[in-house]
Structure formats: structure tokens, C-alpha cells
Scaffold this motif. Structure first.
Motif, PDB file in Angstrom:
ATOM      1  N   GLY A  68       0.769  -1.232   0.000  1.00  0.00           N
ATOM      2  CA  GLY A  68       0.000   0.000   0.000  1.00  0.00           C
ATOM      3  C   GLY A  68       0.800   1.282   0.000  1.00  0.00           C
ATOM      4  N   VAL A  69       2.014   1.271  -0.537  1.00  0.00           N
ATOM      5  CA  VAL A  69       2.852   2.457  -0.453  1.00  0.00           C
ATOM      6  C   VAL A  69       2.340   3.583  -1.353  1.00  0.00           C
ATOM      7  CG1 VAL A  69       4.924   1.211   0.212  1.00  0.00           C
ATOM      8  CG2 VAL A  69       4.438   1.579  -2.209  1.00  0.00           C
ATOM      9  N   LEU A  70       2.615   4.802  -0.932  1.00  0.00           N
ATOM     10  CA  LEU A  70       2.356   5.991  -1.733  1.00  0.00           C
ATOM     11  C   LEU A  70       3.690   6.434  -2.326  1.00  0.00           C
ATOM     12  CD1 LEU A  70       0.095   7.928   0.804  1.00  0.00           C
ATOM     13  CD2 LEU A  70      -0.658   6.512  -1.125  1.00  0.00           C
ATOM     14  N   THR A  71       3.734   6.638  -3.624  1.00  0.00           N
ATOM     15  CA  THR A  71       4.977   7.053  -4.277  1.00  0.00           C
ATOM     16  C   THR A  71       4.678   8.148  -5.292  1.00  0.00           C
ATOM     17  OG1 THR A  71       4.763   5.323  -5.973  1.00  0.00           O
ATOM     18  CG2 THR A  71       6.045   4.778  -3.999  1.00  0.00           C
ATOM     19  N   GLY A  72       5.713   8.658  -5.912  1.00  0.00           N
ATOM     20  CA  GLY A  72       5.536   9.685  -6.931  1.00  0.00           C
ATOM     21  C   GLY A  72       4.989  10.970  -6.358  1.00  0.00           C
ATOM     22  N   LYS A  73       3.826  11.369  -6.835  1.00  0.00           N
ATOM     23  CA  LYS A  73       3.200  12.605  -6.361  1.00  0.00           C
ATOM     24  C   LYS A  73       2.074  12.344  -5.363  1.00  0.00           C
ATOM     25  CE  LYS A  73       4.313  15.244 -10.549  1.00  0.00           C
ATOM     26  NZ  LYS A  73       3.778  16.080 -11.663  1.00  0.00           N
ATOM     27  N   SER A  74       1.873  11.093  -5.007  1.00  0.00           N
ATOM     28  CA  SER A  74       0.848  10.760  -4.011  1.00  0.00           C
ATOM     29  C   SER A  74       1.351  11.127  -2.624  1.00  0.00           C
ATOM     30  CB  SER A  74       0.523   9.266  -4.060  1.00  0.00           C
ATOM     31  OG  SER A  74       0.013   8.909  -5.320  1.00  0.00           O
ATOM     32  N   GLY A  75       0.429  11.435  -1.712  1.00  0.00           N
ATOM     33  CA  GLY A  75       0.815  11.739  -0.355  1.00  0.00           C
ATOM     34  C   GLY A  75       1.673  12.989  -0.263  1.00  0.00           C
ATOM     35  N   GLU A  76       2.530  13.045   0.765  1.00  0.00           N
ATOM     36  CA  GLU A  76       3.386  14.204   0.997  1.00  0.00           C
ATOM     37  C   GLU A  76       4.634  13.763   1.766  1.00  0.00           C
ATOM     38  OE1 GLU A  76       1.349  16.990   3.512  1.00  0.00           O
ATOM     39  OE2 GLU A  76       1.328  15.650   5.242  1.00  0.00           O
ATOM     40  N   ILE A  77       5.543  14.684   1.961  1.00  0.00           N
ATOM     41  CA  ILE A  77       6.692  14.467   2.843  1.00  0.00           C
ATOM     42  C   ILE A  77       6.439  15.329   4.075  1.00  0.00           C
ATOM     43  CG2 ILE A  77       9.175  14.612   3.144  1.00  0.00           C
ATOM     44  CD1 ILE A  77       8.324  12.630   0.993  1.00  0.00           C
ATOM     45  N   ARG A  78       6.049  14.719   5.182  1.00  0.00           N
ATOM     46  CA  ARG A  78       5.726  15.498   6.375  1.00  0.00           C
ATOM     47  C   ARG A  78       6.961  16.197   6.940  1.00  0.00           C
ATOM     48  NH1 ARG A  78       3.077  10.699   9.311  1.00  0.00           N
ATOM     49  NH2 ARG A  78       1.471  10.156   7.788  1.00  0.00           N
ATOM     50  N   LYS A  79       6.757  17.381   7.477  1.00  0.00           N
ATOM     51  CA  LYS A  79       7.817  18.086   8.178  1.00  0.00           C
ATOM     52  C   LYS A  79       7.920  17.588   9.616  1.00  0.00           C
ATOM     53  CE  LYS A  79       7.091  22.240   5.398  1.00  0.00           C
ATOM     54  NZ  LYS A  79       6.693  23.680   5.414  1.00  0.00           N
ATOM     55  N   ASN A  80       6.776  17.204  10.168  1.00  0.00           N
ATOM     56  CA  ASN A  80       6.693  16.636  11.506  1.00  0.00           C
ATOM     57  C   ASN A  80       5.911  15.340  11.372  1.00  0.00           C
ATOM     58  OD1 ASN A  80       5.674  15.931  14.115  1.00  0.00           O
ATOM     59  ND2 ASN A  80       5.903  18.037  14.824  1.00  0.00           N
ATOM     60  N   CYS A  81       6.479  14.226  11.829  1.00  0.00           N
ATOM     61  CA  CYS A  81       5.845  12.927  11.578  1.00  0.00           C
ATOM     62  C   CYS A  81       4.486  12.774  12.253  1.00  0.00           C
ATOM     63  CB  CYS A  81       6.781  11.802  12.030  1.00  0.00           C
ATOM     64  SG  CYS A  81       8.233  11.606  10.970  1.00  0.00           S
ATOM     65  N   ALA A  82       4.211  13.574  13.260  1.00  0.00           N
ATOM     66  CA  ALA A  82       2.945  13.457  13.976  1.00  0.00           C
ATOM     67  C   ALA A  82       1.846  14.322  13.389  1.00  0.00           C
ATOM     68  CB  ALA A  82       3.144  13.810  15.460  1.00  0.00           C
ATOM     69  N   LEU A  83       2.190  15.148  12.405  1.00  0.00           N
ATOM     70  CA  LEU A  83       1.225  16.114  11.872  1.00  0.00           C
ATOM     71  C   LEU A  83       1.291  16.162  10.344  1.00  0.00           C
ATOM     72  CD1 LEU A  83       2.164  19.072  14.240  1.00  0.00           C
ATOM     73  CD2 LEU A  83       0.271  17.483  14.571  1.00  0.00           C
ATOM     74  N   VAL A  84       0.124  16.284   9.718  1.00  0.00           N
ATOM     75  CA  VAL A  84       0.125  16.513   8.276  1.00  0.00           C
ATOM     76  C   VAL A  84       0.558  17.957   8.038  1.00  0.00           C
ATOM     77  CG1 VAL A  84      -1.648  14.793   7.791  1.00  0.00           C
ATOM     78  CG2 VAL A  84      -2.318  17.151   8.270  1.00  0.00           C
ATOM     79  N   ASN A  85       1.023  18.245   6.834  1.00  0.00           N
ATOM     80  CA  ASN A  85       1.565  19.568   6.558  1.00  0.00           C
ATOM     81  C   ASN A  85       0.507  20.659   6.450  1.00  0.00           C
ATOM     82  OD1 ASN A  85       4.127  18.504   6.548  1.00  0.00           O
ATOM     83  ND2 ASN A  85       4.257  18.318   4.326  1.00  0.00           N
ATOM     84  N   HIS A  86      -0.735  20.279   6.245  1.00  0.00           N
ATOM     85  CA  HIS A  86      -1.783  21.305   6.101  1.00  0.00           C
ATOM     86  C   HIS A  86      -3.083  20.797   6.675  1.00  0.00           C
ATOM     87  CE1 HIS A  86      -3.391  18.815   2.803  1.00  0.00           C
ATOM     88  NE2 HIS A  86      -2.165  18.774   2.320  1.00  0.00           N
TER      89      HIS A  86
END
Length: 339
Positions: A321-339
Motif C-alpha cells: 500500500g505504499v504511496l509514491t511519486g506525487k501521491s501523499g506528501e513528505i511530512r515536516k513533523n511525523c505526527a502532523l500533516v503539513n496542512h
């Protein structure tokens, strides 16, 4: 069908490559050394962080390995187990099966170091996969024996991105239970692209770590499954030993492998063969021809053979079930989504 290239099963060979022909949700876009150009020091930063904590407390290996498992079995390996709950959503980490998870602080420390070195580049999902590998390598004593500082037992394919969602209800529905029978376990693993052999191999993760009594004590009592009597798959003497340790109302923890809770090896399989696995799900391995066969074969082969097998199955699980390419995001803080 998977195409697998294996190196000889020897401790002196610490890397192997595997290429699986799986669907797009099972590993498409992942590759070894994904960060070589964008963040060449990424794996070293994670490895050094894990090593720093391990040198202070060897028990940290089991929680890090468990975090990766619990991440991949819910929504796939997307870092969702790391997200905090919000006012409107109860996240995976607060689900009942996850309330004993630990090791988040190691992931946070690695992420902070990576954000300093390579901002917005390395995903939390990849940190989980790398930290689990590094933790296992340290728990084998492998690097100490071989006087290695930069090698591990297997290579991790990276390139995962982080998901946006994390729901406690999904963790409660999809995580394997310590009380599961072999049919349920096989079905659950199959849903992640893992077969019966993988089930037997990955159950070997129970070679390290501890468990709270409440996770297994009901199999020791006379009302197990409503049939009367204790769980017949547990050795009577072992049941007595566990009952003596797990007094009613206490929060005792018990080693998964007595006297060896920080050493990753094949002693777990010896216990399972002797009906001394801590969980019913451990005992369930003896109910299937494939899983039982792996248990018995592990009693005859060197630990190095199991290490190779474990690495293969971890790579396979890490594709789920991995997200790759442009799917998902790279979180700045692992406990929080970026937006």
C-alpha cells in the motif's frame, strides 16, 4: 509470481537484492538508495540515530520493529501510525491495539536530524522502514561480531511518501490479533501481499521484546473461548509459569523469549515448537503445513538463514500500500500533516 535473487545464506554477506513483480500498490516506485542524490546521508542519519538510542537502551529495537509492522498493516506503509489524533479524529496510535506502542521519540529524533540536513525530502514512512531494519541489525549482534559500522542485514527499498489519514477504527479492524487463529492470520497477511511462509518468518519478530500480561492472559484461564479450560495450545507448565507472573490487576510485562528479549535469533521457533509461544497466534503456526514446516526447519538451520529470510519478507511487507511519486506528501513533523 515473485522473482527473487538470493545471495548465499552466510553472515559474511550482508546484502541481497530482491525484485518482486507486484501490483502498483505493492511497491511501485520504490528502489534501494532512493535518496542517493536528494539526501545521500539519509540512511546514515537514521542508522546513527537508532544506534545512539540502542547503545543506551537495547530494548528499543522491538518497539521500532513493531512500529513498522503496525504502520504497514493499516493503510499500507504510509506513516499513518505516527499521526496524532485531532479534535475530530481518533488516530491509529490511540487505538486499543496501539496503546502500548513505543519508540516514537526515536523516529522524531531521526526526522529532526533529516529535516536539518535535507528539508522536506525524506518521508516518515521511509524512516520507519529504515529504523526497523537498523534496529534488527543491532539486535542480532551482527554488526558487533563483524566489526561493521555501516552495513545491515538487508537493504531497504525507499521512496515512500506519507499519507494524510489515520483512523483508530481501521487499526482495530486490520491489525493482526494475538488471539487470531491460523486461518485469520493467513487471510490478513494475504491482504498485504504476504503468503504463509512470510507469516511464519515475520512472526519471528517475536524473538525480541516484551508483552503486557493483558495481551495473552485470557488464554491461561478456564473460560478461554467459552469452551472451558485453558487454551490447549499452550504447554500446561508454561501456563502455570505465566500465571505466577501475571497476578490479577497488575501491569506486569513478560519477555517474549525468556532471558533473550533483546537478542534477535531463532530461539522463538524453539519455544513455538515446544508449545511455549506467548500468544495464541504464535501457537497457531503449528496448525498449518507451511508455517509448521518453517518452524521445524528453523531448528536445524543456522540463524544466518533466518536473517536472510526475514530480510526478504520485510522488504516484501514494506511494499504494501505504499504511496509514491506525487501521491501523499513528505511530512515536516511525523505526527502532523503539513496542512
Amino acid at each position: 509470481m515473485a522473482l527473487i535473487k538470493l545471495l548465499p545464506r552466510c553472515l559474511f554477506q550482508v546484502a541481497f537484492s530482491i525484485s518482486f513483480l507486484l501490483g502498483p500498490t505493492l511497491g511501485g516506485g520504490l528502489k534501494v538508495r532512493f535518496y542517493d542524490k536528494s539526501c545521500p546521508q539519509a540512511e546514515a542519519i537514521v542508522r546513527d540515530t537508532v544506534n545512539s538510542y540502542f547503545s543506551q537502551d537495547p530494548t528499543v529495537s522491538a518497539p521500532l520493529l513493531r512500529l513498522h509492522f503496525h504502520d504497514c498493516f493499516v493503510r499500507g506503509c504510509d506513516g499513518s501510525v505516527l499521526l496524532n489524533s485531532t479534535r475530530t479524529n481518533k488516530a491509529e496510535k490511540d487505538a486499543k491495539p496501539n496503546q502500548t506502542l513505543d519508540g516514537f521519540y526515536v523516529i522524531d529524533a531521526a526526522k529532526a536530524a533529516l529535516e536539518k540536513a535535507c528539508p522536506a525530502t525524506v518521508s516518515c514512512a521511509d524512516i520507519l522502514a529504515l529504523a526497523a531494519r537498523d534496529a534488527v541489525s543491532l539486535a542480532t549482534g551482527f554488526r558487533k561480531k563483524m566489526n561493521l559500522t555501516k552495513e545491515n542485514l538487508y537493504q531497504v527499498e525507499t521512496g515512500r511518501r506519507d499519507g494524510f489519514l489515520s483512523k483508530a477504527t481501521e487499526a482495530e479492524a486490520h491489525l493482526p490479533s494475538s488471539d487470531d487463529n491460523i486461518a485469520i492470520l493467513k487471510a490478513n497477511f494475504a491482504s498485504k501481499g504476504l503468503d504463509s511462509r512470510d507469516l511464519a518468518i515475520l512472526s519471528g519478530a517475536h524473538a525480541i521484546g516484551t508483552s503486557h500480561c493483558f495481551s495473552f492472559e485470557k488464554r491461561l484461564h478456564h473460560h478461554y473461548n467459552g469452551r472451558g479450560g485453558a487454551d490447549p495450545t499452550v504447554h500446561p507448565r508454561y501456563a502455570v509459569e505465566l500465571l505466577e507472573k501475571c497476578r490479577p490487576g497488575n501491569s506486569t510485562v513478560v519477555e517474549m523469549v525468556p532471558g533473550s528479549s533483546t537478542t534477535f535469533d531463532t530461539k522463538y521457533y524453539e519455544l513455538v515448537a515446544r508449545r511455549r509461544g506467548l500468544f495464541h497466534s504464535d501457537a497457531a503456526l503449528m496448525e498449518d503445513e507451511v508455517t509448521r514446516g518453517y518452524v521445524y526447519s528453523s531448528l536445524k538451520l543456522p540463524a544466518s538463514s533466518f536473517f536472510v529470510d526475514f530480510g526478504e519478507s520485510m522488504i516484501k511487507m514494506g511494499k504494501a500500500g505504499v504511496l509514491t511519486g506525487k501521491s501523499g506528501e513528505i511530512r515536516k513533523n511525523c505526527a502532523l500533516v503539513n496542512h
